[in-house]
Design a protein around this motif. Sequence first.
Motif, PDB file in Angstrom:
ATOM      1  N   THR A  17      51.592  90.634  66.633  1.00 38.43           N
ATOM      2  CA  THR A  17      52.666  90.250  65.718  1.00 38.43           C
ATOM      3  C   THR A  17      52.088  89.318  64.668  1.00 38.43           C
ATOM      4  O   THR A  17      51.320  88.402  64.996  1.00 38.43           O
ATOM      5  N   ASP A  18      52.442  89.550  63.410  1.00 36.91           N
ATOM      6  CA  ASP A  18      51.920  88.743  62.304  1.00 36.91           C
ATOM      7  C   ASP A  18      52.942  87.719  61.848  1.00 36.91           C
ATOM      8  O   ASP A  18      54.061  88.065  61.489  1.00 36.91           O
ATOM      9  N   GLU A  19      52.543  86.452  61.884  1.00 28.96           N
ATOM     10  CA  GLU A  19      53.365  85.387  61.305  1.00 28.96           C
ATOM     11  C   GLU A  19      52.569  84.579  60.275  1.00 28.96           C
ATOM     12  O   GLU A  19      52.911  83.436  59.974  1.00 28.96           O
ATOM     13  N   TYR A  20      51.526  85.189  59.732  1.00 28.28           N
ATOM     14  CA  TYR A  20      50.678  84.474  58.768  1.00 28.28           C
ATOM     15  C   TYR A  20      50.454  85.276  57.493  1.00 28.28           C
ATOM     16  O   TYR A  20      50.661  84.753  56.390  1.00 28.28           O
ATOM     17  N   TYR A  21      50.056  86.530  57.599  1.00 28.03           N
ATOM     18  CA  TYR A  21      49.681  87.312  56.422  1.00 28.03           C
ATOM     19  C   TYR A  21      50.891  87.855  55.666  1.00 28.03           C
ATOM     20  O   TYR A  21      50.828  88.058  54.453  1.00 28.03           O
ATOM     21  N   GLY A  22      51.990  88.123  56.367  1.00 28.74           N
ATOM     22  CA  GLY A  22      53.257  88.406  55.710  1.00 28.74           C
ATOM     23  C   GLY A  22      53.467  89.817  55.207  1.00 28.74           C
ATOM     24  O   GLY A  22      54.506  90.127  54.625  1.00 28.74           O
ATOM     25  N   ASP A  23      52.516  90.702  55.423  1.00 25.25           N
ATOM     26  CA  ASP A  23      52.620  92.063  54.916  1.00 25.25           C
ATOM     27  C   ASP A  23      51.814  92.969  55.829  1.00 25.25           C
ATOM     28  O   ASP A  23      50.696  92.625  56.198  1.00 25.25           O
ATOM     29  N   ASP A  24      52.373  94.126  56.183  1.00 20.73           N
ATOM     30  CA  ASP A  24      51.694  95.012  57.130  1.00 20.73           C
ATOM     31  C   ASP A  24      50.320  95.443  56.637  1.00 20.73           C
ATOM     32  O   ASP A  24      49.351  95.475  57.406  1.00 20.73           O
ATOM     33  N   ALA A  25      50.220  95.768  55.354  1.00 18.59           N
ATOM     34  CA  ALA A  25      48.942  96.210  54.809  1.00 18.59           C
ATOM     35  C   ALA A  25      47.923  95.082  54.817  1.00 18.59           C
ATOM     36  O   ALA A  25      46.754  95.274  55.184  1.00 18.59           O
ATOM     37  N   ALA A  26      48.366  93.895  54.423  1.00 19.14           N
ATOM     38  CA  ALA A  26      47.464  92.740  54.410  1.00 19.14           C
ATOM     39  C   ALA A  26      47.029  92.381  55.824  1.00 19.14           C
ATOM     40  O   ALA A  26      45.869  91.997  56.053  1.00 19.14           O
ATOM     41  N   PHE A  27      47.944  92.518  56.774  1.00 15.92           N
ATOM     42  CA  PHE A  27      47.610  92.192  58.157  1.00 15.92           C
ATOM     43  C   PHE A  27      46.592  93.175  58.713  1.00 15.92           C
ATOM     44  O   PHE A  27      45.618  92.790  59.367  1.00 15.92           O
ATOM     45  N   LEU A  28      46.790  94.467  58.441  1.00 15.34           N
ATOM     46  CA  LEU A  28      45.829  95.475  58.899  1.00 15.34           C
ATOM     47  C   LEU A  28      44.450  95.208  58.298  1.00 15.34           C
ATOM     48  O   LEU A  28      43.432  95.290  58.999  1.00 15.34           O
ATOM     49  N   ASP A  29      44.409  94.877  57.018  1.00 13.01           N
ATOM     50  CA  ASP A  29      43.132  94.556  56.376  1.00 13.01           C
ATOM     51  C   ASP A  29      42.478  93.347  57.039  1.00 13.01           C
ATOM     52  O   ASP A  29      41.257  93.323  57.264  1.00 13.01           O
ATOM     53  N   ALA A  30      43.288  92.344  57.356  1.00 12.35           N
ATOM     54  CA  ALA A  30      42.756  91.123  57.969  1.00 12.35           C
ATOM     55  C   ALA A  30      42.199  91.406  59.360  1.00 12.35           C
ATOM     56  O   ALA A  30      41.140  90.890  59.736  1.00 12.35           O
ATOM     57  N   VAL A  31      42.906  92.228  60.132  1.00 12.24           N
ATOM     58  CA  VAL A  31      42.425  92.590  61.472  1.00 12.24           C
ATOM     59  C   VAL A  31      41.121  93.382  61.369  1.00 12.24           C
ATOM     60  O   VAL A  31      40.174  93.155  62.136  1.00 12.24           O
ATOM     61  N   ALA A  32      41.046  94.305  60.408  1.00  9.70           N
ATOM     62  CA  ALA A  32      39.820  95.085  60.220  1.00  9.70           C
ATOM     63  C   ALA A  32      38.654  94.172  59.827  1.00  9.70           C
ATOM     64  O   ALA A  32      37.541  94.317  60.355  1.00  9.70           O
ATOM     65  N   ASP A  33      38.906  93.230  58.919  1.00  7.64           N
ATOM     66  CA  ASP A  33      37.846  92.300  58.502  1.00  7.64           C
ATOM     67  C   ASP A  33      37.422  91.408  59.663  1.00  7.64           C
ATOM     68  O   ASP A  33      36.228  91.103  59.826  1.00  7.64           O
ATOM     69  N   PHE A  34      38.394  90.976  60.466  1.00  2.00           N
ATOM     70  CA  PHE A  34      38.079  90.162  61.640  1.00  2.00           C
ATOM     71  C   PHE A  34      37.180  90.927  62.603  1.00  2.00           C
ATOM     72  O   PHE A  34      36.144  90.416  63.053  1.00  2.00           O
ATOM     73  N   LEU A  35      37.547  92.166  62.915  1.00  2.00           N
ATOM     74  CA  LEU A  35      36.739  92.968  63.833  1.00  2.00           C
ATOM     75  C   LEU A  35      35.340  93.226  63.255  1.00  2.00           C
ATOM     76  O   LEU A  35      34.350  93.184  63.978  1.00  2.00           O
ATOM     77  N   ALA A  36      35.273  93.473  61.956  1.00  2.00           N
ATOM     78  CA  ALA A  36      33.970  93.705  61.329  1.00  2.00           C
ATOM     79  C   ALA A  36      33.081  92.476  61.475  1.00  2.00           C
ATOM     80  O   ALA A  36      31.880  92.596  61.770  1.00  2.00           O
ATOM     81  N   GLY A  37      33.661  91.305  61.296  1.00  2.17           N
ATOM     82  CA  GLY A  37      32.888  90.077  61.462  1.00  2.17           C
ATOM     83  C   GLY A  37      32.409  89.872  62.885  1.00  2.17           C
ATOM     84  O   GLY A  37      31.277  89.430  63.121  1.00  2.17           O
ATOM     85  N   GLU A  38      33.262  90.234  63.856  1.00  2.29           N
ATOM     86  CA  GLU A  38      32.854  90.135  65.257  1.00  2.29           C
ATOM     87  C   GLU A  38      31.698  91.101  65.548  1.00  2.29           C
ATOM     88  O   GLU A  38      30.729  90.749  66.227  1.00  2.29           O
ATOM     89  N   ILE A  39      31.802  92.312  65.034  1.00  2.00           N
ATOM     90  CA  ILE A  39      30.794  93.338  65.288  1.00  2.00           C
ATOM     91  C   ILE A  39      29.452  92.962  64.666  1.00  2.00           C
ATOM     92  O   ILE A  39      28.382  93.229  65.245  1.00  2.00           O
ATOM     93  N   GLU A  40      29.480  92.351  63.506  1.00  2.00           N
ATOM     94  CA  GLU A  40      28.233  91.955  62.843  1.00  2.00           C
ATOM     95  C   GLU A  40      27.418  90.979  63.686  1.00  2.00           C
ATOM     96  O   GLU A  40      26.202  90.861  63.514  1.00  2.00           O
ATOM     97  N   ALA A  41      28.075  90.289  64.616  1.00  2.00           N
ATOM     98  CA  ALA A  41      27.382  89.329  65.481  1.00  2.00           C
ATOM     99  C   ALA A  41      26.869  89.961  66.767  1.00  2.00           C
ATOM    100  O   ALA A  41      26.231  89.275  67.576  1.00  2.00           O
ATOM    101  N   PHE A  42      27.124  91.251  66.966  1.00  4.62           N
ATOM    102  CA  PHE A  42      26.702  91.913  68.194  1.00  4.62           C
ATOM    103  C   PHE A  42      25.180  91.998  68.275  1.00  4.62           C
ATOM    104  O   PHE A  42      24.505  92.126  67.248  1.00  4.62           O
ATOM    105  N   PRO A  43      24.640  91.951  69.486  1.00  5.53           N
ATOM    106  CA  PRO A  43      23.226  92.308  69.654  1.00  5.53           C
ATOM    107  C   PRO A  43      23.055  93.795  69.342  1.00  5.53           C
ATOM    108  O   PRO A  43      24.043  94.512  69.148  1.00  5.53           O
ATOM    109  N   GLU A  44      21.834  94.254  69.313  1.00  4.91           N
ATOM    110  CA  GLU A  44      21.589  95.664  69.013  1.00  4.91           C
ATOM    111  C   GLU A  44      22.212  96.545  70.093  1.00  4.91           C
ATOM    112  O   GLU A  44      21.990  96.337  71.282  1.00  4.91           O
ATOM    113  N   VAL A  45      23.001  97.522  69.658  1.00 10.37           N
ATOM    114  CA  VAL A  45      23.612  98.470  70.592  1.00 10.37           C
ATOM    115  C   VAL A  45      23.355  99.888  70.102  1.00 10.37           C
ATOM    116  O   VAL A  45      23.188 100.127  68.902  1.00 10.37           O
TER     117      VAL A  45
END
Length: 335
Positions: free
Chosen positions: A147-175
Amino acid sequence: MTEYIATTPGVYPLPDWAKDDLADLKGHQKHDLVDGDEGEEVVAVYDEAREEVLDRQQSAGLDRVVEGQLRWDDMLAHPLAVHDAVETRGIVRYYDNNNFYREPVVTDELTFDGDVAGELEAASEFADDDSLQAVVPGPYSLADLATDEYYGDDAAFLDAVADFLAGEIEAFPEVETLFVLEPSLVENAPGEGEDERASEAVDTVANAVGSDTDVVVHTYWGALDEKVHAHLLDADFDALGYDFVSNSEDNLYNINEYGTKDSIAAGVVDGQNTLVEDSEAISERADWLVENTPAADFETVYLTPNTELFYLPYSTFEEKLAALGEATDLAEVKA
């Protein structure tokens, strides 16, 4: 010639002994101690359980092994449930089954966390570089579960979640492989316009890994809507996953009518039913798939359970791993 690879979507059941040990620690119940800052005794239990499930996968002959996601009490919602910018509130039904998770409510900016990367670093001590597979929720599914109570828009929230996951993945060891789990694309299919945004979000996540890592987007609990399927194929990833347990005919139709990626993940083992399939029967499902997609010439077929595996009793989970490993060997011989 098609290469067959035995793997799983992860999110495993805890070994029985680990459940007992965690229950003894401060009366632990589901969710109580999984908030990102567990104590040393709890961490030790998860460390030992992780080593065990990695060993089980290797013993079963799986070609890709996962960390197991044993701490993911909230299932695919886990990466948000442990984030400092997220409040976990009421207990919510996890899709249409008898499992529940804490509702993650995003109340601030989703900055880098590193929780999943830490799990993978721990797993890399027990797995070869060429066999380690990462698992993350897909951006559309993670946004759908939250549930989003910060970004305020479904599209913006989806973009934010995608960017968050991308940032997490960039820190992964080699897989070697990254499985992106997107059941919500089937269970709560995006509508007009949103289907394109979902594809773009998947693209963001898929492009966060290095060029040597294969990305598999795995959907399950049925088949994708035709338009969603078509838009999803526009994203830049290596293999799309299909559930040949729940809905083989519609998934076969999507492949034959609209094409697919050069490689696919085939959900040929039931991740929820306690009936353990015979390895020969699993291999025959793989044969059926190839025989009924005459226009396709797959580079790789990832043979996998159709869903996460946490639904299963631990002993059944072990038996299914063994059957999958043996079935993949059979499929390779026939190929």
